[in-house]
Design a protein around this motif. Structure first.
Motif, PDB file in Angstrom:
ATOM      1  N   ALA A  17       0.680  -1.334   0.102  1.00 11.83           N
ATOM      2  CA  ALA A  17      -0.105   0.098  -0.088  1.00 11.83           C
ATOM      3  C   ALA A  17       0.835   1.284   0.058  1.00 11.83           C
ATOM      4  O   ALA A  17       0.866   2.200  -0.923  1.00 11.83           O
ATOM      5  N   GLY A  18       1.862   1.339   0.819  1.00 18.31           N
ATOM      6  CA  GLY A  18       2.515   2.569   1.115  1.00 18.31           C
ATOM      7  C   GLY A  18       3.636   2.811  -0.074  1.00 18.31           C
ATOM      8  O   GLY A  18       3.223   4.030  -0.528  1.00 18.31           O
ATOM      9  N   GLU A  32       9.273   3.894   7.319  1.00 21.50           N
ATOM     10  CA  GLU A  32       9.168   2.324   7.483  1.00 21.50           C
ATOM     11  C   GLU A  32      10.037   1.921   8.689  1.00 21.50           C
ATOM     12  O   GLU A  32      11.221   2.496   8.949  1.00 21.50           O
ATOM     13  N   ASP A  74      11.061  -1.198   9.402  1.00 22.45           N
ATOM     14  CA  ASP A  74      12.091  -1.876   9.064  1.00 22.45           C
ATOM     15  C   ASP A  74      13.643  -1.225   8.895  1.00 22.45           C
ATOM     16  O   ASP A  74      13.453  -0.354   8.400  1.00 22.45           O
ATOM     17  N   ASP A  93      -0.704 -12.874  -6.195  1.00 25.48           N
ATOM     18  CA  ASP A  93      -1.246 -12.916  -7.490  1.00 25.48           C
ATOM     19  C   ASP A  93      -1.761 -11.535  -7.712  1.00 25.48           C
ATOM     20  O   ASP A  93      -2.604 -11.305  -6.812  1.00 25.48           O
ATOM     21  N   ASP A 139      -4.339  -3.416   4.653  1.00 26.01           N
ATOM     22  CA  ASP A 139      -4.553  -3.989   5.919  1.00 26.01           C
ATOM     23  C   ASP A 139      -4.789  -3.257   7.139  1.00 26.01           C
ATOM     24  O   ASP A 139      -5.787  -3.529   8.092  1.00 26.01           O
ATOM     25  N   GLY A 160      -5.766  -8.981  -0.403  1.00 27.72           N
ATOM     26  CA  GLY A 160      -5.230  -7.943   0.522  1.00 27.72           C
ATOM     27  C   GLY A 160      -4.420  -7.053  -0.295  1.00 27.72           C
ATOM     28  O   GLY A 160      -4.420  -5.791  -0.139  1.00 27.72           O
ATOM     29  N   ASN A 196      -3.669  -6.588  -3.293  1.00 27.86           N
ATOM     30  CA  ASN A 196      -4.142  -6.249  -4.427  1.00 27.86           C
ATOM     31  C   ASN A 196      -5.069  -4.761  -4.190  1.00 27.86           C
ATOM     32  O   ASN A 196      -5.044  -3.765  -4.809  1.00 27.86           O
TER      33      ASN A 196
HETATM   34  C1  LIG Z   1       0.061 -16.160   3.864  1.00 32.15           C
HETATM   35  C2  LIG Z   1      -0.702 -15.012   3.274  1.00 32.15           C
HETATM   36  C3  LIG Z   1      -0.849 -14.794   1.798  1.00 32.15           C
HETATM   37  C4  LIG Z   1      -1.440 -13.943   1.304  1.00 32.15           C
HETATM   38  N1  LIG Z   1      -1.370 -13.901  -0.155  1.00 32.15           N
HETATM   39  C5  LIG Z   1      -1.852 -12.908  -0.941  1.00 32.15           C
HETATM   40  C6  LIG Z   1      -2.188 -12.775  -2.186  1.00 32.15           C
HETATM   41  O1  LIG Z   1      -1.947 -13.700  -2.837  1.00 32.15           O
HETATM   42  N2  LIG Z   1      -2.796 -11.796  -2.914  1.00 32.15           N
HETATM   43  C7  LIG Z   1      -2.882 -10.585  -2.146  1.00 32.15           C
HETATM   44  O2  LIG Z   1      -3.417  -9.748  -2.792  1.00 32.15           O
HETATM   45  N3  LIG Z   1      -2.622 -10.528  -0.768  1.00 32.15           N
HETATM   46  C8  LIG Z   1      -2.388 -11.529  -0.084  1.00 32.15           C
HETATM   47  N4  LIG Z   1      -2.142 -11.429   1.393  1.00 32.15           N
HETATM   48  C9  LIG Z   1      -2.562 -10.293   1.924  1.00 32.15           C
HETATM   49  C10 LIG Z   1      -1.480  -9.373   1.904  1.00 32.15           C
HETATM   50  O3  LIG Z   1      -0.233  -9.796   2.331  1.00 32.15           O
HETATM   51  C11 LIG Z   1      -1.674  -7.957   2.573  1.00 32.15           C
HETATM   52  O4  LIG Z   1      -2.930  -7.727   2.192  1.00 32.15           O
HETATM   53  C12 LIG Z   1      -0.922  -6.978   2.335  1.00 32.15           C
HETATM   54  O5  LIG Z   1       0.611  -7.139   2.535  1.00 32.15           O
HETATM   55  C13 LIG Z   1      -1.392  -5.567   2.710  1.00 32.15           C
HETATM   56  O6  LIG Z   1      -0.248  -4.642   2.368  1.00 32.15           O
HETATM   57  P1  LIG Z   1      -0.245  -3.212   3.111  1.00 32.15           P
HETATM   58  O7  LIG Z   1       0.996  -2.610   2.676  1.00 32.15           O
HETATM   59  O8  LIG Z   1      -1.236  -2.892   3.738  1.00 32.15           O
HETATM   60  O9  LIG Z   1       0.259  -3.857   4.743  1.00 32.15           O
HETATM   61  P2  LIG Z   1       1.849  -4.769   4.926  1.00 32.15           P
HETATM   62  O10 LIG Z   1       2.184  -5.679   3.958  1.00 32.15           O
HETATM   63  O11 LIG Z   1       1.596  -5.413   6.286  1.00 32.15           O
HETATM   64  O12 LIG Z   1       2.833  -3.623   5.059  1.00 32.15           O
HETATM   65  C14 LIG Z   1       2.861  -2.557   5.964  1.00 32.15           C
HETATM   66  C15 LIG Z   1       4.201  -2.107   6.311  1.00 32.15           C
HETATM   67  O13 LIG Z   1       4.290  -1.291   7.513  1.00 32.15           O
HETATM   68  C16 LIG Z   1       5.449  -1.302   8.173  1.00 32.15           C
HETATM   69  N5  LIG Z   1       5.232  -0.835   9.657  1.00 32.15           N
HETATM   70  C17 LIG Z   1       4.360  -1.652  10.386  1.00 32.15           C
HETATM   71  N6  LIG Z   1       4.255  -0.845  11.408  1.00 32.15           N
HETATM   72  C18 LIG Z   1       4.916   0.267  11.233  1.00 32.15           C
HETATM   73  C19 LIG Z   1       5.099   1.348  12.164  1.00 32.15           C
HETATM   74  N7  LIG Z   1       4.781   1.542  13.460  1.00 32.15           N
HETATM   75  N8  LIG Z   1       5.935   2.064  11.773  1.00 32.15           N
HETATM   76  C20 LIG Z   1       6.548   2.383  10.575  1.00 32.15           C
HETATM   77  N9  LIG Z   1       6.572   1.309   9.526  1.00 32.15           N
HETATM   78  C21 LIG Z   1       5.489   0.253  10.155  1.00 32.15           C
HETATM   79  C22 LIG Z   1       5.982  -2.712   7.996  1.00 32.15           C
HETATM   80  O14 LIG Z   1       7.174  -3.049   8.413  1.00 32.15           O
HETATM   81  C23 LIG Z   1       5.547  -3.199   6.723  1.00 32.15           C
HETATM   82  O15 LIG Z   1       6.585  -2.888   5.872  1.00 32.15           O
HETATM   83  C24 LIG Z   1      -1.664 -12.670   1.961  1.00 32.15           C
HETATM   84  C25 LIG Z   1      -1.363 -12.558   3.374  1.00 32.15           C
HETATM   85  C26 LIG Z   1      -0.946 -13.682   4.086  1.00 32.15           C
HETATM   86  C27 LIG Z   1      -0.719 -13.667   5.468  1.00 32.15           C
END
Ligand SMILES: Cc1cc2nc3c(=O)[nH]c(=O)nc-3n(C[C@H](O)[C@H](O)[C@H](O)COP(=O)(O)OP(=O)(O)OC[C@H]3O[C@@H](n4cnc5c(N)ncnc54)[C@H](O)[C@@H]3O)c2cc1C
Length: 371
Positions: A13-14, A32, A34, A47, A291, A302, A304
């Motif tokens: 997302a970010g 970030e 990490d 995917d 998320d 998620g 996507n």
């Molecule tokens: C096993 C598994 C399989 C999946 N398969 C799929 C799939 O095939 N297709 C699909 O579309 N989705 C899939 N998902 C869902 C998908 O992984 C998530 O919906 C997606 O990663 C969400 O992206 P995001 O950027 O919102 O959050 P995240 O990917 O969780 O990224 C959050 C980021 O924020 C950082 N962060 C956290 N807290 C802080 C803080 N306090 N300060 C600064 N940085 C911080 C973290 O280090 C991370 O880099 C799967 C999930 C799992 C668990």
């Protein structure tokens, strides 16, 4: 006028949000937690769907690069019963690009490109409504102010409490994740069993899913219904002990299927979700993406949604109304409707895929998979 915008979290997302703003020459600060891009294993394959993740990449100007990196053959899906009998063996047409797979690390690097991320900048909380804007507190004691803070920091978001008091709850389904390396050379029988894409085996209240990543790497997920404290007497760091416990849980399943559990380490992933409908009263200067806004069962959407939201919010800010707050409000309304629809679908999907009746899982597959 250029607003001071920060995005917290460098996940799908970010990074998509930042990359689309970057494409529009709009500055953004990426915070970030990490310390480096490769500080943690990036996780399994994703995917990316044509109208969702791929659309986001198009908005970022990265679709052609994605197409060159992704694995269309990874869309293949095979379903077995617990005796090892193949029930479905779906393979994509050679020109099918509807949902190609990409390793998360490859996607991260693609999105990162020229972006300047502030690594090791964990945020602890934000306080909207101060005289100079939204105040961001860092884990190292620092503070900084922005006009807009976008919380893209995942399931356990530190930004979410600024807009909503809701927290994730346990679904009743847990996943134990393991992986196999160099599967074609070291486990050829498993390589044949899995094929080019994914393999799923559904039993009563349990499933085993194996997904091929690039380079002969395979991720395996054992998903089962269990109370949160199911592992009270188990050392989760002891791979042999975990394997024995899983083999007992999957007792009676065919030996080649159980061979999928031969990884050397296991990661415990109880599945948490936010409520299907998660909206909030708009807060000036703060919003959420991905998320952080709508954690749902991991059934392939998620990331996507997270990416498309990131791209849409960035486009709205860069090309939409002068009034930043108006742009954010419009985005939120749109996000809530779409995310709610998908949360409903994935919640029902999890019920069917880890179900007392394995026939439900097969029926679900037949409904969602083009034949
Ligand atoms: C096993 C598994 C399989 C999946 N398969 C799929 C799939 O095939 N297709 C699909 O579309 N989705 C899939 N998902 C869902 C998908 O992984 C998530 O919906 C997606 O990663 C969400 O992206 P995001 O950027 O919102 O959050 P995240 O990917 O969780 O990224 C959050 C980021 O924020 C950082 N962060 C956290 N807290 C802080 C803080 N306090 N300060 C600064 N940085 C911080 C973290 O280090 C991370 O880099 C799967 C999930 C799992 C668990």
């Amino acid at each position: 006028m250029r607003h001071r915008i920060a995005v917290v979290g460098g996940g799908p997302a970010g990074l998509t949000f930042a990359r689309v703003l970057h494409r529009h020459d709009h500055p953004v600060t990426i915070l970030e937690r990490d310390p480096a891009p490769d500080a943690r294993p990036p996780g399994g394959t994703l995917d990316l769907h044509e109208g969702l993740g791929q659309l986001a990449l198009e908005k970022a100007g990265l679709l052609a690069e994605f197409q060159a990196l992704s694995r269309p053959e990874g869309q293949a899906m095979r379903i077995l019963d617990t005796a090892g009998t193949v029930l479905r063996d779906w393979r994509p047409d050679p020109d099918d690009r509807a949902n190609p797979e990409i390793d998360r690390g490859q996607l991260r690097d693609l999105l990162l490109g020229p972006l300047d991320v502030r690594w090791g900048r964990g945020v602890t909380k934000v306080v909207p409504g101060t005289r100079d804007g939204v105040l961001v507190y860092f884990a190292d004691g620092g503070q900084e102010t922005f006009d807009l803070v976008v919380g893209a920091d995942g399931a356990w978001s530190r930004i979410r409490p600024a807009v909503s008091s809701v927290t994730p709850h346990y679904t009743g389904v847990t996943a134990m994740e393991t992986s196999l390396d160099d599967v074609d050379a070291r486990h050829p029988h498993l390589a044949r069993l899995i094929g080019d894409g994914s393999l799923a085996v559904y039993g009563m209240n349990r499933s085993l899913v194996a997904q091929r990543n690039s380079g002969g790497h395979v991720k395996v997920y054992a998903r089962f219904r269990a109370p949160l404290d199911w592992h009270t007497n188990l050392d989760l760091a002891d791979a042999e002990a975990v394997r024995s416990s899983l083999l007992a849980l999957y007792d009676g399943w065919a030996a080649p299927v159980l061979d999928l559990l031969h990884g050397t380490a296991f990661v415990h992933r109880p599945l948490y979700v936010l409520p299907v409908t998660h909206t909030w009263t708009h807060v000036f200067g703060v919003t959420l993406l991905g998320d952080a806004a709508h954690l749902m069962p991991p059934l392939g959407v998620g990331a996507n949604l997270a990416m498309l939201e990131g791209a849409e919010l960035a486009e709205t800010i860069a090309t939409g109304p002068e009034d930043l707050d108006k742009a954010v409000r419009a985005f939120e309304e749109q996000m809530w409707v779409r995310a709610g629809r998908w949360a409903k679908i994935t919640t029902a999907g999890l019920e069917r895929l880890v179900s007392p009746d394995p026939a439900e899982a097969l029926a679900h597959f037949d409904q969602v998979q083009p034949s």
